[in-house]
Design an enzyme around this catalytic site. Structure first.
Site, PDB file in Angstrom:
ATOM      1  N   GLY A   1       1.799   4.549  12.335  1.00 16.37           N
ATOM      2  CA  GLY A   1       0.777   3.582  12.698  1.00 16.37           C
ATOM      3  C   GLY A   1       1.394   2.489  13.555  1.00 16.37           C
TER       4      GLY A   1
ATOM      5  N   GLN B   1       2.284  -5.639  17.485  1.00 18.72           N
ATOM      6  CA  GLN B   1       3.647  -5.090  17.523  1.00 18.72           C
ATOM      7  C   GLN B   1       4.103  -4.739  18.939  1.00 18.72           C
ATOM      8  OE1 GLN B   1       2.702  -2.120  14.189  1.00 18.72           O
ATOM      9  NE2 GLN B   1       4.843  -2.635  13.822  1.00 18.72           N
TER      10      GLN B   1
ATOM     11  N   CYS C   1       8.190  -0.622   8.274  1.00 21.28           N
ATOM     12  CA  CYS C   1       7.427  -1.094   9.427  1.00 21.28           C
ATOM     13  C   CYS C   1       8.329  -1.051  10.658  1.00 21.28           C
ATOM     14  CB  CYS C   1       6.961  -2.534   9.174  1.00 21.28           C
ATOM     15  SG  CYS C   1       6.017  -3.241  10.537  1.00 21.28           S
ATOM     16  N   LEU C   2       7.779  -0.618  11.794  1.00 25.41           N
ATOM     17  CA  LEU C   2       8.572  -0.537  13.028  1.00 25.41           C
ATOM     18  C   LEU C   2       9.064  -1.912  13.475  1.00 25.41           C
ATOM     19  CD1 LEU C   2       6.412   2.040  15.033  1.00 25.41           C
ATOM     20  CD2 LEU C   2       8.618   2.460  13.922  1.00 25.41           C
TER      21      LEU C   2
ATOM     22  N   HIS D   1      -1.776  -1.608   5.698  1.00 28.35           N
ATOM     23  CA  HIS D   1      -0.581  -2.121   6.377  1.00 28.35           C
ATOM     24  C   HIS D   1      -0.923  -2.519   7.821  1.00 28.35           C
ATOM     25  CE1 HIS D   1       3.878  -1.911   7.367  1.00 28.35           C
ATOM     26  NE2 HIS D   1       3.313  -1.930   8.549  1.00 28.35           N
ATOM     27  N   GLU D   2      -1.613  -1.621   8.538  1.00 27.97           N
ATOM     28  CA  GLU D   2      -1.909  -1.886   9.952  1.00 27.97           C
ATOM     29  C   GLU D   2      -2.921  -3.018  10.109  1.00 27.97           C
ATOM     30  OE1 GLU D   2       0.056  -0.741  12.043  1.00 27.97           O
ATOM     31  OE2 GLU D   2       0.956   0.769  10.739  1.00 27.97           O
TER      32      GLU D   2
ATOM     33  N   HIS E   1      -1.433  -6.422   9.947  1.00 27.19           N
ATOM     34  CA  HIS E   1      -0.833  -6.891  11.206  1.00 27.19           C
ATOM     35  C   HIS E   1      -1.823  -7.708  12.020  1.00 27.19           C
ATOM     36  CE1 HIS E   1       3.170  -5.193  11.386  1.00 27.19           C
ATOM     37  NE2 HIS E   1       2.746  -3.971  11.090  1.00 27.19           N
TER      38      HIS E   1
HETATM   39 NI    NI Z   1       3.965  -2.401  10.441  1.00 26.53          NI
END
Ligand code: NI
Length: 186
Positions: free
Chosen positions: A44, A49, A97-98, A139-140, A143
């Site tokens: 995701g 991000q 998380c990226l 999670h997304e 953000h």
């Molecule tokens: Ni994330």
């Protein structure tokens, strides 16, 4: 692929703005977001991000189908998503998380949610999710509110990873994909 903004960058802490029909370049942006997510091996990616405070998320959960069968073939574009919690049941599971490379922590999340969103053609959708898919959506969507998964962990755990977080802010970490570090404090 686009660089991924790392922990410490202010863009990750802002509340993102809703998308209107006049939004320009959505198709191209979505292509870039999917390419960036696949290249960095995420399931995701939210627009903050990649440095944009817009309410856009891409998800492709298929790569984790062996561990989480509910994720098989599940690919989404979420524009202006809204999450409704259906009951109080929570499940705690490891999450990464990226924007926080090299870290993972156990995070409690509600299990059952209903999500409303617009797709890439701004057509409305509504669906109930559970399991790891529910976790990815939460999670997304976090953000888009300027929240990160580490906001859900205990003070003690946060204290224990403080050194790693500070290294991230200082740009002292290595990463396999292109990243954008937090601006240097003066
Ligand atoms: Ni994330």
């Amino acid at each position: 692929m686009l660089p991924i903004y790392l922990y410490g960058h202010p863009v990750l802490r802002k509340v993102s703005a809703p998308i209107t029909p006049e939004y320009e370049g959505l198709k191209e942006l979505l292509e870039q977001m999917f390419a960036t997510m696949y290249e960095s091996e995420g399931v995701g990616l939210a627009a903050p991000q990649i440095g944009r405070n817009d309410r856009i998320v891409v998800i492709d959960a298929d790569p984790v189908k062996d561990s989480f069968p509910e994720c098989e073939g599940k690919k989404f574009v979420l524009i202006n998503p809204e999450i409704e919690v259906l009951d109080g049941e929570t499940v705690t599971r490891s999450e990464g998380c990226l924007s926080l490379p090299g870290l993972s922590e156990n995070v409690p999340r509600v299990e059952h949610i209903r999500v409303k969103w617009l797709d890439e053609n701004l057509e409305p959708h509504e669906e109930v999710f559970e399991g790891f898919l529910s976790r990815i959506f939460q999670h997304e969507c976090d953000h888009l509110e300027g929240k990160l998964y580490i906001d859900h962990i205990s003070m003690i755990r946060k204290q224990l990873i403080k050194g790693k977080l500070n290294n991230m802010i200082a740009g002292k970490i290595r990463c396999d994909y292109p990243v954008k570090y937090a601006p240097k404090k003066r």
